[in-house]
Design an enzyme around this catalytic site. Sequence first.
Site, PDB file in Angstrom:
ATOM      1  N   ARG A  87       0.998  -4.179  10.968  1.00  0.00           N
ATOM      2  CA  ARG A  87       1.807  -3.693  12.086  1.00  0.00           C
ATOM      3  C   ARG A  87       0.956  -2.927  13.089  1.00  0.00           C
ATOM      4  O   ARG A  87      -0.003  -2.252  12.713  1.00  0.00           O
ATOM      5  CB  ARG A  87       2.910  -2.773  11.563  1.00  0.00           C
ATOM      6  CG  ARG A  87       4.106  -3.558  11.084  1.00  0.00           C
ATOM      7  CD  ARG A  87       5.082  -2.704  10.378  1.00  0.00           C
ATOM      8  NE  ARG A  87       4.515  -2.271   9.108  1.00  0.00           N
ATOM      9  CZ  ARG A  87       5.189  -1.672   8.166  1.00  0.00           C
ATOM     10  NH1 ARG A  87       6.451  -1.406   8.328  1.00  0.00           N
ATOM     11  NH2 ARG A  87       4.601  -1.311   7.048  1.00  0.00           N
ATOM     12  N   SER A 125      -3.923   0.423   3.256  1.00  0.00           N
ATOM     13  CA  SER A 125      -3.275   0.775   1.985  1.00  0.00           C
ATOM     14  C   SER A 125      -3.859   0.047   0.789  1.00  0.00           C
ATOM     15  O   SER A 125      -3.199  -0.781   0.136  1.00  0.00           O
ATOM     16  CB  SER A 125      -1.778   0.515   2.110  1.00  0.00           C
ATOM     17  OG  SER A 125      -1.324   1.157   3.268  1.00  0.00           O
ATOM     18  N   ASP A 155      -1.241   4.470   3.064  1.00  0.00           N
ATOM     19  CA  ASP A 155       0.158   4.500   3.541  1.00  0.00           C
ATOM     20  C   ASP A 155       0.939   5.695   2.994  1.00  0.00           C
ATOM     21  O   ASP A 155       1.809   6.256   3.660  1.00  0.00           O
ATOM     22  CB  ASP A 155       0.897   3.179   3.251  1.00  0.00           C
ATOM     23  CG  ASP A 155       0.770   2.685   1.814  1.00  0.00           C
ATOM     24  OD1 ASP A 155       0.103   3.349   1.009  1.00  0.00           O
ATOM     25  OD2 ASP A 155       1.341   1.618   1.510  1.00  0.00           O
TER      26      ASP A 155
HETATM   27  C1  GLC Z   1      -1.417  -0.532  -3.757  1.00  0.00           C
HETATM   28  C2  GLC Z   1      -2.638   0.105  -3.108  1.00  0.00           C
HETATM   29  C3  GLC Z   1      -2.342   1.509  -2.634  1.00  0.00           C
HETATM   30  C4  GLC Z   1      -1.098   1.503  -1.754  1.00  0.00           C
HETATM   31  C5  GLC Z   1       0.069   0.871  -2.505  1.00  0.00           C
HETATM   32  C6  GLC Z   1       1.343   0.812  -1.677  1.00  0.00           C
HETATM   33  O1  GLC Z   1      -1.129   0.128  -4.936  1.00  0.00           O
HETATM   34  O2  GLC Z   1      -3.721   0.112  -4.019  1.00  0.00           O
HETATM   35  O3  GLC Z   1      -3.423   2.052  -1.927  1.00  0.00           O
HETATM   36  O4  GLC Z   1      -0.788   2.813  -1.385  1.00  0.00           O
HETATM   37  O5  GLC Z   1      -0.279  -0.449  -2.892  1.00  0.00           O
HETATM   38  O6  GLC Z   1       1.170   0.066  -0.520  1.00  0.00           O
END
Ligand code: GLC
Length: 415
Positions: free
Chosen positions: A29, A95, A148
């Site tokens: 996004r 993330s 995130d």
């Molecule tokens: C996965 C990633 C992590 C992220 C999560 C939610 O676990 O390793 O960094 O925060 O997904 O998106």
Amino acid sequence: MLVNKYIIFFIRSEKGTFYALDLGDTNFRVLRVELGGQRSSLHPDVEQHPIPNLLMSGRSEDLFDFIASSLHQFIEKGNDSEQSPITKELGFTFSFPVNQTSVSSGILIKWTKGLAIKDMVGKEVAGSLQQALARKGLNMQVTVLVNDTVGTLALGHYHDADTVAAVIIGTGTNACYWERTDAIIKCQGRLTTSGGMVVNMEWGNFWSAHLPRTSYDIELDAESPNPNDQGFEKMISGMYLGDIVRRVILRMWEESDIFVSVSSKSSMPFALRMPSMAAMHADDSPELTEVARILKDDLDIPDVPLKARKLVVKVCDVVTCRAARLAAAGIVGILKKIGRDGSGGITGGRSRSDIKMRRTVVAVEGSLFTQYTMFREYLQGALHEILGEDVARHVILMDTEDGSGTGAALLAASY
Ligand code: GLC
């Protein structure tokens, strides 16, 4: 456990237009947030782009060029000239597990959630994006690199100062919380002006011998792109739940005569996705017509008798209930660690009745929480069950839509 080496700065008086990129799964996004100098509600402009399959396992340069082009187009559409002589700050929500080296840099440890761009592992993430921005001639500087969970915590805190933790329950799952620096072993004496720091837990990779795994979990893990990894995530998050249900349906077909026939499509990993699972679970029509439709459309299993359709709903229920209760246990673990579970914390030792519970907000983002009603109900129910009514009524789960990206824009604004 990874530690983001910075504190959250909260924006109260910034003005201007701030941008963020949010890359967390097969979509990314682009966001624009206008800050008006008041603590008002934020209405970010958000544009979502699916990442083409080829880019998800190709070269990192191609992925970042694609992202930078999308940002370029987004800025042009907003009539906001990227040619401005003033460099604009950009927040980047990335993330995946990162070894955070500063507020604006970090090295990718590994991919999760199905991404597999091999040449990126071990590389500096913000730098790779920065180079792609330069190739596109964008006058922007990646000033903030966050997970995130951390973006969501920032937005949660912007809206409500009692926010102590953030949880993502979407394609993947993870949590972060604010901790005193002296309680973080990895901090090793490094101080922050606030005395605290955000801990990105990467709880998706939590595992314990006490966590019972079914044969479906074991098979799913073995056939996944990252075996022996992200065990907690594979029991909780949206990427995997539909596949657990699909595996149970297949086993029912193999070991009983309840399904007349199944197709090759039903043997395809990830053929049944979480939104379909949620729709089957929510089907309250007498004939379970939605369940019949999804089994036919998604798994190519036609003419499923009503008795079997009822069983499929039951399977969705059990799988979702387990996921929600595990997520609730994780949240309670955080509350316990920071002394907000009503027990006085790890050093308190006071009885529950002696504790005056403070209002405690947990910011939550992710499709399972926002789009799967039964998941949300089971999560709330489990929190009440574990904490008890007296404590649970002080714990608020706050829905933070687009929190991960908007929070990164807010953090960029504070730069
Ligand atoms: C996965 C990633 C992590 C992220 C999560 C939610 O676990 O390793 O960094 O925060 O997904 O998106």
